[in-house]
Design an enzyme around this catalytic site. Structure first.
Site, PDB file in Angstrom:
ATOM      1  CD  GLU A 363      13.355  -9.158 -25.182  1.00  0.00           C
ATOM      2  OE1 GLU A 363      13.004 -10.099 -25.222  1.00  0.00           O
ATOM      3  OE2 GLU A 363      13.051  -8.245 -24.053  1.00  0.00           O
ATOM      4  CG  HIS A 366      14.811 -14.701 -24.286  1.00  0.00           C
ATOM      5  ND1 HIS A 366      14.977 -15.438 -23.165  1.00  0.00           N
ATOM      6  CD2 HIS A 366      14.412 -13.421 -23.935  1.00  0.00           C
ATOM      7  CE1 HIS A 366      14.828 -14.579 -22.154  1.00  0.00           C
ATOM      8  NE2 HIS A 366      14.323 -13.522 -22.583  1.00  0.00           N
ATOM      9  CD  GLU A 386      13.956 -12.814 -18.383  1.00  0.00           C
ATOM     10  OE1 GLU A 386      14.511 -11.818 -18.273  1.00  0.00           O
ATOM     11  OE2 GLU A 386      13.539 -13.258 -19.538  1.00  0.00           O
ATOM     12  CG  HIS A 450      11.222 -11.422 -15.749  1.00  0.00           C
ATOM     13  ND1 HIS A 450      10.115 -11.666 -15.774  1.00  0.00           N
ATOM     14  CD2 HIS A 450      11.622 -11.303 -16.844  1.00  0.00           C
ATOM     15  CE1 HIS A 450       9.887 -12.191 -16.805  1.00  0.00           C
ATOM     16  NE2 HIS A 450      10.782 -11.813 -17.842  1.00  0.00           N
TER      17      HIS A 450
END
EC number: 3.4.24.-
Length: 547
Positions: A363, A366, A386, A450
């Protein structure tokens, strides 16, 4: 820009435009050059100013018109002194979406090459919108309203309601088709599972047509000990106020963790403790998930610093906030640029927090991507976005080397989101999850990001470990190749260094798989030489996934 790791997870905020400057490696066989001097804040400002000073030189080399201007976003200075300057573009003062580029300068300051998100020339005859701003706001709201109650992704709860619409901003849309005047509008809402939602829409300023839409989401140091749900028993650096200990690390930019107590907004309450012993390893103890989150944030900080001398997500020495106990039964985790914070739900029955270390690394990466290449979160660039988070989330896990969570090439294996002990994704053979793609094909950009990320995840595994069956750190893998070739890996450390340099030096917002191959080959050449085994293996690994 939606950034989900699991059931609607991994969320980002704002338009993902920020300034971050870092040093990178440049000479063959060399590791990234260290930053000298005191903290990076001064250096970052200095380098950004340096990059901006070259803007006229780059603009002239590109033949940009008088209405166009370049705004420095990022800069990488090689050990050799060569410069790689990343710019956003404006046209008559308006942001150009799709106008980003990276200029590569020789030692004497001349532009040797440029990587551009799009090659289109911007030349608009009229900057007066036919659609008034108020009407544009209503059109954007209406477009989002039409999605209320719908589930776009099978693992995401429907939009429940719209809570507000921001003022439309005039921009130039150049990401596809002929450049045109457009509005950028953020429509905020909430999903049925309590997750915040912010739809970023770009609409034609002449017709109101929706051109693009994506979701974004809105002391002194002391040594303590903690026991997390996933990380096990760990050492924590905390802050002592003179009367209590805070779960805040002053040695890492005040990286800190707070509890939301089931709430869904605000910064929460910073965790404090009287004896500097945190959690007991059980989800029923509110501190246990906090130990996971704090340790994950610190491990991510340490990985980027030790590997690339990057000081924090923005490379500005500022640590992020982690928030735990978000909502109720919230099976999710997300990063938000707007609050510069990482948020975790407690999972099913509020007993399975999503605070595993590879989730943390995924996370928060990102945020790194947002502050460097800014990969658009759709199409093939979305898959690369991703995959970048999977790659570095995996590297954070390997770097931490925890007894409770040994390094592997499985994504989210600790959180058991599927309920049967299987991970979310597999890097050696992505299709084992039933949806991810092992190799490239012409329609892969139409697949959920994803799952299209599988192409790059598979490439990274092959580059690191090679093809075929093997057992690594107690886990069995068997990685195929689309062309029947045999690939011998170069090791994950070199593979990650190549990917990081490509991300920070060559990727742009619209980089696709073909361009990623070119970028990683350039990166391998920079780091190890154009005739090196590393360079040849990058080429072989991409060919093995049909890129």
């Amino acid at each position: 820009m939606k950034r989900k790791l699991t059931v609607g997870a991994a969320l980002s905020a704002t338009v993902i435009l920020a300034s971050a400057v870092q040093f990178g490696a440049g000479t063959a066989q060399a590791a990234p050059a260290p930053v000298s001097g005191k903290g990076s804040t001064f250096q970052r400002a200095e380098l950004k100013a340096l990059a901006q000073s070259y803007a006229p030189v780059v603009a002239k080399a590109l033949g940009l018109g008088s209405a166009e201007a370049l705004v420095a976003k990022d800069a990488v200075i090689d050990a050799s002194g060569a410069k790689h300057l990343r710019f956003e573009r404006t046209y008559s003062g308006l942001s150009v979406i799709g106008g980003d580029l990276v200029a590569h300068l020789t030692l004497n300051g001349k532009v040797s090459s440029v990587d551009r998100a799009v090659e289109t020339t911007v030349a608009l005859a009229d900057l007066t919108p036919a659609v008034p701003a108020e009407k544009a706001a209503k059109q954007a709201t209406g477009a989002v309203q039409a999605t209320v109650g719908q589930t776009i992704d099978k693992d995401e709860s429907p939009l429940k309601a719209i809570t507000g619409t921001g003022s439309p901003t005039l921009v130039v849309w150049a990401q596809s088709g002929a450049p045109r005047l457009a509005y950028q509008t953020v429509v905020e809402g909430v999903r049925e599972d309590g997750a915040p939602s912010a739809q970023n829409l770009v609409t034609d300023a002449a017709t109101g047509e929706v051109l693009a839409s994506h979701e974004q989401y809105l002391a002194s140091a002391a040594t303590g000990s903690g026991k997390g749900v996933h990380v096990g028993s760990v050492t924590l650096t905390t802050n002592y106020t003179g009367s209590t200990y805070e779960l805040k690390d002053p040695t890492r930019g005040n990286t800190r963790t707070a509890g939301l107590g089931g709430g869904t907004s605000g910064n929460g309450t910073l965790f404090t403790d009287a004896d500097n012993v945190w959690g007991n390893g059980l989800a029923s103890n509110s501190q246990s998930a906090a130990v996971d989150a704090q340790y994950g944030a610190v491990a991510t900080w340490d990985y980027y610093k030790n590997s690339f001398n990057r000081l924090g997500i923005r490379n500005d020495g500022v640590g992020a906030l982690s928030r735990v106990h978000y909502g109720s039964n919230y099976v999710n985790a997300f990063w938000s640029d707007s609050c510069f914070c990482m948020t975790y739900g407690d999972g099913s029955g509020n007993s399975k927090p999503l605070t595993a270390i590879d989730v943390s690394g995924h996370e928060m990466t990102h945020g790194v991507t947002a502050n460097t290449a800014g990969l658009v979160y759709s199409g093939e660039s979305g898959g690369l976005n991703e995959a970048t988070s999977d790659i570095f989330g995996t590297m954070v896990e390997w770097s931490a080397n925890l007894a409770a969570d040994p390094g592997d090439y499985l994504i989210g294996e600790k959180i058991n989101i599927n309920g049967n002990g299987t991970p979310l994704r597999y890097m050696d053979k992505p299709s084992k999850d039933g949806a991810s793609k092992d190799s490239w094909y012409s329609g892969v950009g139409n697949v959920d990001v994803h799952y299209s990320s599988g192409v790059a995840n598979h490439f990274f595994y092959l580059l690191s470990e090679g093809s075929g069956a093997k057992v690594i750190n107690g886990v069995s893998y068997n990685s195929p190749t689309s062309n029947g070739s045999t690939v011998v890996g170069i090791g994950r450390t070199k593979a990650a260094a190549i990917w990081y340099r490509a991300l920070t030096v060559y990727f742009t917002s619209t980089t696709n798989y073909k361009a990623a191959r070119t970028a990683t080959l350039k990166a391998a050449s920079d780091l190890y030489g154009a005739t090196s085994t590393e360079y040849k293996t990058v080429a072989a690994a991409w060919s093995a996934v049909n890129v």
